[in-house]
Design a protein around this motif. Sequence first.
Motif, PDB file in Angstrom:
ATOM      1  N   VAL A  95       0.849  -1.190   0.000  1.00 55.89           N
ATOM      2  CA  VAL A  95       0.000   0.000   0.000  1.00 55.89           C
ATOM      3  C   VAL A  95       0.888   1.245   0.000  1.00 55.89           C
ATOM      4  O   VAL A  95       1.720   1.426   0.890  1.00 55.89           O
ATOM      5  CB  VAL A  95      -0.931   0.016   1.229  1.00 55.89           C
ATOM      6  N   TYR A  96       0.702   2.095  -1.008  1.00 55.43           N
ATOM      7  CA  TYR A  96       1.452   3.345  -1.143  1.00 55.43           C
ATOM      8  C   TYR A  96       0.514   4.539  -0.980  1.00 55.43           C
ATOM      9  O   TYR A  96      -0.707   4.409  -1.093  1.00 55.43           O
ATOM     10  CB  TYR A  96       2.093   3.455  -2.532  1.00 55.43           C
ATOM     11  N   ASP A  97       1.114   5.706  -0.764  1.00 54.24           N
ATOM     12  CA  ASP A  97       0.364   6.943  -0.895  1.00 54.24           C
ATOM     13  C   ASP A  97      -0.114   7.075  -2.332  1.00 54.24           C
ATOM     14  O   ASP A  97       0.584   6.692  -3.275  1.00 54.24           O
ATOM     15  CB  ASP A  97       1.232   8.156  -0.552  1.00 54.24           C
ATOM     16  N   PHE A  98      -1.296   7.651  -2.507  1.00 53.57           N
ATOM     17  CA  PHE A  98      -1.806   7.895  -3.858  1.00 53.57           C
ATOM     18  C   PHE A  98      -1.287   9.240  -4.345  1.00 53.57           C
ATOM     19  O   PHE A  98      -1.341  10.241  -3.629  1.00 53.57           O
ATOM     20  CB  PHE A  98      -3.334   7.895  -3.857  1.00 53.57           C
ATOM     21  N   VAL A  99      -0.746   9.265  -5.583  1.00 55.36           N
ATOM     22  CA  VAL A  99      -0.202  10.492  -6.172  1.00 55.36           C
ATOM     23  C   VAL A  99      -1.132  10.928  -7.304  1.00 55.36           C
ATOM     24  O   VAL A  99      -1.170  10.282  -8.358  1.00 55.36           O
ATOM     25  CB  VAL A  99       1.228  10.273  -6.700  1.00 55.36           C
ATOM     26  N   PRO A 100      -1.872  12.027  -7.107  1.00 57.61           N
ATOM     27  CA  PRO A 100      -2.869  12.432  -8.113  1.00 57.61           C
ATOM     28  C   PRO A 100      -2.294  12.708  -9.493  1.00 57.61           C
ATOM     29  O   PRO A 100      -2.956  12.465 -10.503  1.00 57.61           O
ATOM     30  CB  PRO A 100      -3.486  13.704  -7.506  1.00 57.61           C
ATOM     31  N   ASN A 101      -1.062  13.227  -9.575  1.00 59.41           N
ATOM     32  CA  ASN A 101      -0.483  13.548 -10.887  1.00 59.41           C
ATOM     33  C   ASN A 101      -0.064  12.317 -11.678  1.00 59.41           C
ATOM     34  O   ASN A 101       0.288  12.429 -12.854  1.00 59.41           O
ATOM     35  CB  ASN A 101       0.721  14.485 -10.718  1.00 59.41           C
ATOM     36  N   GLY A 102      -0.072  11.164 -11.042  1.00 53.77           N
ATOM     37  CA  GLY A 102       0.223   9.932 -11.751  1.00 53.77           C
ATOM     38  C   GLY A 102       1.703   9.731 -12.035  1.00 53.77           C
ATOM     39  O   GLY A 102       2.567  10.402 -11.491  1.00 53.77           O
ATOM     40  N   SER A 103       1.980   8.795 -12.924  1.00 54.55           N
ATOM     41  CA  SER A 103       3.365   8.397 -13.197  1.00 54.55           C
ATOM     42  C   SER A 103       3.979   9.207 -14.332  1.00 54.55           C
ATOM     43  O   SER A 103       3.283   9.828 -15.143  1.00 54.55           O
ATOM     44  CB  SER A 103       3.424   6.898 -13.525  1.00 54.55           C
ATOM     45  N   LEU A 104       5.293   9.178 -14.385  1.00 53.47           N
ATOM     46  CA  LEU A 104       6.048   9.986 -15.339  1.00 53.47           C
ATOM     47  C   LEU A 104       5.737   9.618 -16.780  1.00 53.47           C
ATOM     48  O   LEU A 104       5.716  10.495 -17.663  1.00 53.47           O
ATOM     49  CB  LEU A 104       7.547   9.816 -15.052  1.00 53.47           C
ATOM     50  N   ASP A 105       5.508   8.342 -17.074  1.00 52.69           N
ATOM     51  CA  ASP A 105       5.270   7.930 -18.457  1.00 52.69           C
ATOM     52  C   ASP A 105       4.051   8.606 -19.061  1.00 52.69           C
ATOM     53  O   ASP A 105       4.007   8.891 -20.259  1.00 52.69           O
ATOM     54  CB  ASP A 105       5.156   6.405 -18.557  1.00 52.69           C
ATOM     55  N   LYS A 106       3.041   8.893 -18.226  1.00 54.96           N
ATOM     56  CA  LYS A 106       1.839   9.575 -18.732  1.00 54.96           C
ATOM     57  C   LYS A 106       2.179  10.975 -19.213  1.00 54.96           C
ATOM     58  O   LYS A 106       1.562  11.489 -20.153  1.00 54.96           O
ATOM     59  CB  LYS A 106       0.785   9.653 -17.626  1.00 54.96           C
ATOM     60  N   TRP A 107       3.150  11.621 -18.574  1.00 51.34           N
ATOM     61  CA  TRP A 107       3.533  12.984 -18.932  1.00 51.34           C
ATOM     62  C   TRP A 107       4.553  13.019 -20.060  1.00 51.34           C
ATOM     63  O   TRP A 107       4.579  13.971 -20.856  1.00 51.34           O
ATOM     64  CB  TRP A 107       4.087  13.707 -17.704  1.00 51.34           C
ATOM     65  N   LEU A 108       5.401  11.994 -20.145  1.00 51.67           N
ATOM     66  CA  LEU A 108       6.425  11.979 -21.186  1.00 51.67           C
ATOM     67  C   LEU A 108       5.884  11.501 -22.529  1.00 51.67           C
ATOM     68  O   LEU A 108       6.218  12.049 -23.582  1.00 51.67           O
ATOM     69  CB  LEU A 108       7.581  11.063 -20.773  1.00 51.67           C
ATOM     70  N   PHE A 109       5.050  10.478 -22.491  1.00 50.33           N
ATOM     71  CA  PHE A 109       4.626   9.826 -23.721  1.00 50.33           C
ATOM     72  C   PHE A 109       3.182  10.144 -24.081  1.00 50.33           C
ATOM     73  O   PHE A 109       2.633   9.575 -25.024  1.00 50.33           O
ATOM     74  CB  PHE A 109       4.804   8.304 -23.604  1.00 50.33           C
ATOM     75  N   GLY A 110       2.541  11.035 -23.323  1.00 53.08           N
ATOM     76  CA  GLY A 110       1.159  11.398 -23.602  1.00 53.08           C
ATOM     77  C   GLY A 110       1.068  12.588 -24.543  1.00 53.08           C
ATOM     78  O   GLY A 110       2.002  12.928 -25.268  1.00 53.08           O
ATOM     79  N   ALA A 111      -0.088  13.242 -24.473  1.00 53.30           N
ATOM     80  CA  ALA A 111      -0.351  14.350 -25.394  1.00 53.30           C
ATOM     81  C   ALA A 111       0.421  15.611 -25.014  1.00 53.30           C
ATOM     82  O   ALA A 111       0.846  16.382 -25.879  1.00 53.30           O
ATOM     83  CB  ALA A 111      -1.853  14.652 -25.441  1.00 53.30           C
ATOM     84  N   GLY A 112       0.615  15.848 -23.704  1.00 50.98           N
ATOM     85  CA  GLY A 112       1.292  17.062 -23.270  1.00 50.98           C
ATOM     86  C   GLY A 112       2.804  16.971 -23.448  1.00 50.98           C
ATOM     87  O   GLY A 112       3.353  15.930 -23.823  1.00 50.98           O
ATOM     88  N   VAL A 113       3.466  18.098 -23.188  1.00 54.11           N
ATOM     89  CA  VAL A 113       4.921  18.161 -23.323  1.00 54.11           C
ATOM     90  C   VAL A 113       5.512  18.758 -22.054  1.00 54.11           C
ATOM     91  O   VAL A 113       5.188  19.891 -21.689  1.00 54.11           O
ATOM     92  CB  VAL A 113       5.351  19.019 -24.534  1.00 54.11           C
ATOM     93  N   LEU A 114       6.366  17.998 -21.389  1.00 52.14           N
ATOM     94  CA  LEU A 114       7.073  18.524 -20.228  1.00 52.14           C
ATOM     95  C   LEU A 114       8.236  19.395 -20.689  1.00 52.14           C
ATOM     96  O   LEU A 114       9.020  18.977 -21.534  1.00 52.14           O
ATOM     97  CB  LEU A 114       7.618  17.377 -19.368  1.00 52.14           C
TER      98      LEU A 114
END
Length: 533
Positions: free
Chosen positions: A322-341
Motif C-alpha cells: 500500500v502506497y500513498d496515492f499520487v494524483p499527478n500519476g506516473s512519469l510515463d503519462k507525462w512523457l509519452f502522452g499528449a502534453g509536453v514537459l
Amino acid sequence: MNNSTASEQGEYGGSGLTFIVVPDEFTVGRPGPWLGMLNDACENDYKAVAVEFDTRKNIEFGDPNDNHIGINLGTIVSTKVVNVSDVGVSLKDGSVHRVWITYDGPQRRMDIRLGKGNQEDYPPKPIFSESLDLSPYLNEYMFVGFSASTGNHTQIHNILSWSFTSTSQAFLRKSSKNELPRSFMIFVAAVALALALFLGFYFISRHRRNASKLNTSVETEIHMPRPPNKPRRFTFSQLASSTRSFSEIELLGSDSRGEYYRGKLSNGSQVAVKRFSAQFLSTHGSDKRRLLKEIKGISHLRHPNLLPVRGWCQDNNEIMVVYDFVPNGSLDKWLFGAGVLPWTRRFKVIKDVADGLSFLHTKQLAHKNLKCSSVFLDVNFRAVLGDFGFVLLGAESKQFESAVCHGADVFEFGVLVLEVIAGRMREEKEEGNPEERNLLDYAWNLHQIDEKVKLVDRRMGSLINLDQAIRVLEIGLLCTLNENKGRPSMEEVVEFLLNMDKPIPELPRTRPVALFPYNSANTGLCNAYSCTF
C-alpha cells in the motif's frame, strides 16, 4: 488577529510547542500530528526526550487540561505532567515566557523553572523537580531543537532566544566488594542540559464548525500509541473494501509483477494498492519471507523523493503493498502522452530520481524496478520513486541479487535518462524506423557519429538548454557502461548533476560490443534492450 485565550472546553487553540532531543534530523518535521514529536518514520524503540508546552487537551493521552508542561520519554504520552495553571501561568495568552530546563546526569534529576519574559533572575523555586533517568532514551550523539504541529486549528509560536549547554565527564569506577569484579567501567558521569528560551505563544485560532471528526481508534497499549501514518499490516478484507473488491473502475495500471488499484481507507486517506500476481509470486516471489522483509525494510524509509509505503498485506496467499496515492500519476503519462514537459521539469525529474536512488543505495537497499511508470510526480511536480521491485527479476539467489542490484539500478537510471530526454519509450513499436526502435542502441549510434542532439525531444522547442541536455544525456550513457568498464555509482551521478561544471569521465568513442545491467553475461538476466551483441 487579536491574542485570545482558549475556553475551558478546549474548543480553540493549537497544540503547543516542544523542546526535543532526538537521534537524527530526519524524523522530526515530517507532516503529522502529535506536536511533530513522533511520526510514521519512527521505530517502535525510537529514542527521544521531549518537554512539551501543551495547549490542547487530549483525553486519550491523559492530559489534565489544555495548559500544561509534559515530559515525554520515547512516546507521545507524558511520563510527568505539570499543570501550570496551578502557578498562575497561561501558555497561550500571548505573553512571553522564560523557561529553564536543567538535567543532572549523575543525580538523574530534572528541574524546570518558569518565569516571565522580563525576568532576568533565575527563579529560586522550580515548578518541577524530580528524579528522572533519561539514559535509556539518549544515544551518544543527539540532535536538539523544537517541533510543533497543528490540525484544524492554528497557533503561532515565537522562540525569541534560546541557548543550550551540555557537559560530560568520564572516569573510572572501582568495583566494591559487593559487586562482581570487572576490569573497568567507563560511564558518563555528568550530563547537564541548560536551556534558556523565550517562548511567545501568540494564539490565533479558527474553529471549523460542523467539521467531521476522524474516527480514530486508540491503541489498548496507551503508552505506545501508533502514529496515524505508520506502516502497518492490512487484512485482505480491508484492502478489498478500499478498492471496491479490486474493481476494474479502480484499476490504475499493471505490469509483469501485478496490478495497481486506487483505494480509499476507512480514515479517508487515498492510497494505491499494488497486488502482486499469482504468477509473479510463484516464479519470482516464492520466498515470501524474503519479499516481505524487503517490503518492511523499505516501508521504514523516508525521503523527499521516495513514495511512502503505508503498509502491506499477507493474507489468503496474497501479498500486496500500500502506497500513498499520487494524483499527478506516473512519469510515463507525462512523457509519452499528449502534453509536453519542458526541459526544466525534465531536468528536475532526473535529479530527483538520482537523489532517491542514491539514498536507497546508502541504506544498502535498491529499487529493482526502475522505469518511467514507477516514477511519480506529486502536486509540485517533484519526482518520487514508487512501485519498488523488492526482488530482482531473474535473480537466482539472494547473494547474487545483493551483489548486482545497485549496478542494475544505475543501468536502468541511464535508460530512464534517455527516455526523459528523448520523450519516447525505450522500445518503439514495429512501425518505427528499425534503426531507432531500441532507444539505447539508437543513443549509442548517435554518439558514435557525434549527433546526440538528434535524440533530444523536438517537442520542447527552443526553450531548452541544449548543452545541459547533451551533458545529461552523456551521464545517462555513462550509466549504461558495464560495471567493470566505467559505470558510476549513484552518489557519483548525483555529483555530476549537481555540479554541471564538474568533468565527467570520457565515453568510449564507439559503442561497447555488449551492454549488461549486471556483472556477468551468463546470468540469464538480460532482456531485449540491455543485452545486445
